[in-house]
Structures are given as C-alpha cells and as structure tokens.
Write an enzyme that holds these catalytic residues in place. Structure first.
Site, short mmCIF file in Angstrom:
data_model
loop_
_atom_site.label_atom_id
_atom_site.label_comp_id
_atom_site.label_asym_id
_atom_site.label_seq_id
_atom_site.Cartn_x
_atom_site.Cartn_y
_atom_site.Cartn_z
CE LYS A 25 -1.54 1.66 3.81
NZ LYS A 25 -2.23 2.03 5.07
NE ARG A 30 6.07 6.61 0.88
CZ ARG A 30 5.36 6.20 1.91
NH1 ARG A 30 4.35 5.38 1.73
NH2 ARG A 30 5.65 6.64 3.14
CG ASP A 52 -5.88 3.06 1.87
OD1 ASP A 52 -7.08 3.01 2.22
OD2 ASP A 52 -4.96 3.32 2.65
CG ASN A 94 -9.72 5.83 7.77
OD1 ASN A 94 -9.22 6.91 8.09
ND2 ASN A 94 -9.83 4.83 8.62
CG ASP A 327 1.51 0.36 9.69
OD1 ASP A 327 0.92 0.97 10.61
OD2 ASP A 327 1.66 0.84 8.55
CD GLU A 355 -5.46 2.82 8.99
OE1 GLU A 355 -5.04 2.67 7.85
OE2 GLU A 355 -4.70 2.92 9.98
CG HIS A 402 -6.16 -2.31 7.09
ND1 HIS A 402 -4.92 -2.49 6.52
CD2 HIS A 402 -6.09 -1.08 7.69
CE1 HIS A 402 -4.16 -1.43 6.72
NE2 HIS A 402 -4.86 -0.57 7.44
NE ARG A 403 -1.19 -1.96 8.78
CZ ARG A 403 -0.80 -2.57 7.66
NH1 ARG A 403 -0.83 -3.88 7.60
NH2 ARG A 403 -0.37 -1.87 6.62
CE LYS A 430 -6.28 2.35 5.76
NZ LYS A 430 -6.75 3.51 4.99
N PRO A 457 -37.54 -32.42 0.46
CG PRO A 457 -39.85 -32.19 0.63
CD PRO A 457 -38.60 -32.08 1.44
#
Length: 672
Positions: A25, A30, A52, A94, A327, A355, A402-403, A430, A457
């Site tokens: 990401k 970038r 993202d 976000n 992270d 987040e 997400h994490r 994300k 049936p």
C-alpha cells in the site's frame, strides 16, 4: 473479499504451501502520485488493488490525470507538474497515504480543492503538516475542526528561502508528503535548494526511506543529514522511469510470518513460503522478520521470498522498541498471545492516530481472548492466557481497521481449539481484499470444518435457503442435486456416452469435477452451465451416470472435499443422513406438496412456461414417494435434524430461523 457481517474462523492447526502477497500500500500510493506528478507516461506493475489505491486513482482522475487500470497493471499519463483540473472535490475515504501527500502536492500546485474522507479520517490529525504548508506560503483552510480534515486548498504564495519545519514525532506521513510535493517547487525557475528540518524524533524512519528511494526512481535525489534535515536540490524535477514494479507488501507478510511461526510442525511439510518479498526489501516493515526471530520463528529468505515455520515453542516473550515497524508491530501483539511470558511493545504512540486508536483497540480485543493487557501512552504490555484453560472464544470488533481484522485471525491458532469471530471482515479491503481467502487456502483446521446441512423434498426451496445462508456466513455452498447432471454434462463434453463401458472414465471426471456454485448459478470448468444442466437431456444423462457405483463413490468423495475453510452449507436429500452425518446443524424442510406445487407453478409462469398446479402437485407427491422408498439414501430427516416447515415462511424468515439455530451453537453467541 468477504462481505459479511462477521466471519467465524474455526480453530487452526497450521499453514503450509505457498502464498503470494499483494503489492505494498505504501509503495503503491506513493508511486501513483509520483507517476501523476511527472511528465510522460508511467506503467505501474503489481499495483495493489485496495480501497486506498482506488481512492487515490479516483482522485488522480478528478485532477485530469489519464488513468488506465487492468488488474494489477496501471498506466498513468502524468500531469507534468500541473493539475489539469483547477478545482475538484476529492473524497479520500480513510486513506492517510492519499490524504497527506495529496494535501501537500495540491497546496504547492494551487487551485480550488476540497479534501475530505470518512468520519474517522476527520479525527486523524493533520495540523502539523498544514502548519508547515502554511509557513511556506500555501493556502490551506480547515472546513471543520482545526487540525483535522476536511480541508480547502487555494492558491499559494510560496516562500522557500528558509528551512521548513515539520514535526516528526506524530506521523512520518507528514514528512513524506512534503518530500513528494516540494520537488514541484524546486523545479521552478530561480528556485533555491529547499530545506526541511524535522522537529523532534522522526518516527517510522523506514517509511521515509521508502519515499527517498522512490523519489530517486523518479529522478529526484534528496540529500539528508541523519534523519533531521532533508535538502531538495534546486532544479529538481520529476522524470518518469517508464515502468516500475511495486514490491509485495511487507506489512501483509507479517501475518503469514506469524502464522508460520504458530503452526504445528507436520511431517513432510517444510513450512509456509511467502512469495513477493524478501529480506532485501526496501520496506521498513521487513524488519518484522528480525522481531519474529527474536520470538523464536524459524525464517529463511531468498530472492523475493521467505519461508517460515515454527521454531521455539512456546514463543519467547519480548520487550522491544517498535518505532521502526509501527504497522507490523501489531502482529507482534497477536503473537504475544502465544509467548512464554509478558511481552512489551514500546515507542508505538503513532498507533493512537491510525485508522483507530490501535493501542486501546488492541488492549480491548486481546482481553476478550483471555490475555491480561496493560496500556500506556506509547506502549502495550501483554500477558498471554494459559495455553489451554485461559483462552476464551471471542467476537472481535475490528473498528473499521484492516490490521485489527488480520491480527485477530491469528487468535484461531490457539491450543484450546476455540474459534474466533471477526466482525466486519470486509475492512481488510483497505490493503488486502483477499486476505481471508489467502489464509484459508494455506490453512489447516484443527477441528472438523463446520457444515450446515439443508435437506428436503423436491421444490421445498432448500437450494435457495442454503445458498443464502452460505452467502450470509461467507461459507462455501454445495448443491448436491446438480452433481450428477454436471457429471453427465462433463462426460458429454469429453465425448463419453453415459454407458457402462465408459464408467471408469466418467468416474475419473466426477472425482475431479471443476465445479463452482453461486446464488442461483453453476459453473463447470469456469463456464456457466446453469441452464445447460436443467434440460430434459441433462436430466436423462444424470439418471444414467447415477447408476454407476464408481461414479456415486467418486461424487461422495467430491462432496466431502467441499467442506473447506471457513465452512460449508450443503443442500440435498441425504446431506445430513449419509454425506455429512456429523454436521453440527442439520435442517430438514417439511413444506407440504400443495405449497411446493404452488411455488413451482409461480416459478414456471414467471418464466413463461405454462403449468397446471394439480399436475405439479401429483408429480411432487409421486417423486416424494419414490425418494422416500428408494434403497440407496432414501429421503428422510436425520435423527438430530431440526424440522422447518417453511410453507408459510418467506425466504428471509427461513434464513433468519436457521441462522438463529446456528448462532445458538456458537461459543461466542452472547458477545456477537
């Protein structure tokens, strides 16, 4: 991507095989911005497809940038240092990796722009970046709470003769944003060197290193003195590299590194191979490998790959400064649940402004699992639960983060063999939309995969009910009644007449039938065959191949193989009695022939097919009699099946009843 209210993960024993990671990401966004700011066309390979990156691509389009996307390949026609659209209202979700650098780049370029996001983005501080931009003459105004998005950007009066001060102790994204934006000013006629001074300790330095390396790929070489002063030489300007590849995401690798370290060793298996990133990565989060080794993980690396397996067990407790891997350090918090004592992760104040407030969130959710957790302004200390008696089945809130969701999945490796529920699993979109699919593809359950059987049936609505339950739970779906028709069709496609002389070859086809079921649709070898298997000829072929014992045996084995993570909903006439007799929930539909005939009549009429209700009812009663008295797998309810008379119930009402029965069997029902 799982788009369900929650996802239940059965207890896992381990992971093995290979997994290929999505693009980074941090690098993806970038590279997209750099490709947009330079002159010419840039082809980006291995781009991450996530929430993202999508908002960044949408923003670039809104600014007049040419964007073509084909899977993980994007072609960007650069703006040449000027926005073609002088005004735009940009929604950035976000995505901090979009909000911060776009704020800086557009503030330097100038125009009439609004930048906004979801409510959580409007709680994430941006004041230090705005202060720095305003100090150099940019026009940036707050549209809400001072210090936070949304923002309005106007025309600048740039003053670049003095060093630009920016705080480094809140988020490295502020410095990255300035480094990405200021070459636009350095390339203007008469511009001097542009100097950025970092005030305080620069956190997340490896992410800034990524920025510097990518700037160099686009022709801008920034000079730095330690991590406190950065100089962009006058005359700098962006040049497209023509093509660039995005590395796989090192942060995403951390979850699979952890899973490999938590896996039971199995004979004949050599751990989990992670493809797409190696220890020579430019991403700072690759240093998670060192932290995982400290905890006892056995990791080897090669060109663009890692291989992980369990080393020390239990894992070793650690006390670690995690500033360099903010992270990926979240994954260490999940691994700490399996350590031989308390683990402390320090220097993680940046977790508070991500987040969600990740320190508070992680502490709350790990306590649900049975851990003892102490949290401070910039640290978290985790004492693991007793490996067997201390664990609790928990429904983990994910805070639209997400994490939190991906870290939470690692709780499924507990020795107590308890499942874990992940609320709002779609939030992984994300950065890693297919995370859970990738995990389940390499994971092995330590308990039987959960199966829900729906029998009944003909025309009782079992297929509609079962497929909707599967959709709501994120489970696989098996329409057992279609398998013989599919086998007959596959035989015809292979040039095999459904005759006894071809029984062995047809059984081989049935054993590996490439079938996939979806709501109201069926695919064979990737081609949709929903209508093709419902013809009268297909029905006759189904009857003929069903008479072959080896075909029945092959299809029984195939049905068992449908019980894959995270679970299965199977419908038919003998799912609960013959195929999955140990299923934890068996439902038998008991709608009468009159109600079923009426439903079938409405269905046929809606398709323009004339039908007589009385004839339909007589036919259904005759079929019920045949199915009930046949020698092999007669139609009957399993002894432990729950009877559901859906004669007067809508599909939604039937689904809710079955889901209520299922929830009552889950250990975390009360906390859902």
């Amino acid at each position: 991507m799982f788009d369900t209210e929650f996802l239940d993960i059965p207890a896992l024993r381990g992971v093995h095989g290979a997994v290929r990671l999505p693009g980074s990401k941090s690098i993806s966004n970038r590279v997209l911005l750099l490709a947009a700011l330079c002159e010419g066309q840039t082809t980006v390979h291995d781009l991450l497809d996530s929430d993202d990156t999508r908002v960044m691509l949408d923003a670039l389009r809104a600014l007049g940038c040419g964007v073509q996307v084909d899977g993980t390949r994007a072609v960007i026609d650069g703006l040449g240092g000027r926005a073609r659209q002088p005004a735009a209202d940009l929604f950035l979700g976000n995505a901090g990796t979009a909000m911060r650098p776009l704020t800086a780049a557009l503030a330097v370029l100038g125009g009439d722009y609004q930048l906004r996001g979801i409510p959580r983005m409007h709680e994430r501080p941006i004041g230090d970046l705005v202060d720095a931009l305003q100090a150099l003459g940019c026009t940036v105004d707050y549209l809400g709470t001072p210090g936070y998005p949304p923002l309005r950007i106007g025309q600048p009066q740039l003053r670049l003769d003095q060093p630009i001060a920016v705080r480094g102790d809140v988020s490295s994204q502020f410095l990255t944003a300035l480094l990405l934006a200021l070459p636009l000013a350095a390339g203007q006629p008469g511009a001097q060197d542009i100097v950025i001074d970092v005030v305080g300790e620069l956190i997340s330095q490896p992410y800034v290193e990524i920025t510097l390396q990518l700037l160099a790929r686009f022709g801008v070489r920034v000079q730095r003195q330690g991590w406190s002063r950065f100089t962009i030489p006058s005359g700098s300007h962006y040049q497209s590299p023509g093509a660039i590849h995005v590395e796989a995401d090192a942060s995403s690798a951390s979850y699979f590194i952890a899973a490999g370290a938590l896996s039971e060793r199995a004979e004949g298996q050599n751990g989990l191979q992670i493809d797409g990133v190696g220890e020579d990565s430019i991403q700072g989060d690759i240093r998670f490998v060192d932290a995982a080794r400290l905890m006892g993980a056995d990791i080897v690396s090669g060109p663009n790959w890692l291989r992980v397996r369990r080393g020390a067990w239990p894992l070793k407790a650690i006390d670690l400064d995690c500033n360099h891997i903010p992270d990926a350090a979240m994954t260490l918090a999940a691994m700490a649940l399996y350590a031989d004592g308390p683990s402390t992760l320090r220097n993680i104040a940046s977790w508070r402004v991500k987040e969600t407030d990740r320190i508070a969130a992680m502490a709350t959710e790990l306590r649900k699992l049975g851990a003892t957790v102490e949290e401070g302004a910039d640290y978290i200390r985790i004492t693991p639960p007793d490996p067997v008696t201390g664990w609790r089945a928990a429904s983990l809130h994910t805070y639209d983060d997400h994490r939190m969701a991906m870290c939470g999945s690692l709780a499924a490796f507990n020795a107590a063999c308890l499942p874990v529920r992940i609320e709002d699993p779609r939030c992984v979109g994300k950065t890693y939309p297919d995370y859970f699919e990738a995990l389940f593809a390499v994971a092995e359950a330590s308990v039987p995969v959960p199966v829900i059987c729906v029998d009944g049936p003909t025309a009782s609505g079992k297929g509609t009910l079962a497929s909707e339950i599967a959709h709501r739970l994120g489970y696989h779906y098996l329409d057992s009644g279609a398998l013989y028709r599919l086998t007959g069709l596959a035989a015809r496609q292979a040039g095999l007449e459904p005759e006894a002389v071809n029984e062995a070859e047809i059984a081989d086809l049935a054993r590996a039938l490439p079938v996939r079921f979806g709501p109201g649709r069926v695919w064979l070898a990737g081609a949709e065959v929903t209508d093709a298997i419902r013809t009268e000829a297909a029905g006759m072929d189904a009857s003929r191949v069903s008479a072959f014992p080896s075909v029945r045996e092959a299809l029984l084995k195939l049905q068992h193989e449908f019980a894959r993570l995270p679970g299965l909903v199977a419908d038919g006439r003998d799912m609960g009695t013959q195929v999955f007799p140990f299923a934890p929930l068996k439902v038998f539909l008991t709608a009468g022939a009159a109600q079923r005939a009426e439903r079938r009549h409405k269905q046929l009429i809606s398709k323009g097919i004339s039908a007589n209700i009385a004839s339909l009812r007589a036919d259904l009663q005759a079929r019920d009699a045949r199915d009930t008295h046949r020698a092999a797998s007669p139609l009957k309810a399993a002894q432990d099946a729950l009877l559901l008379d859906n004669s007067q119930l809508s599909v939604d009402e039937s689904v809710e009843q079955v889901l209520a029965w299922w929830q009552a069997r889950q250990p975390f029902q009360a906390s859902a």
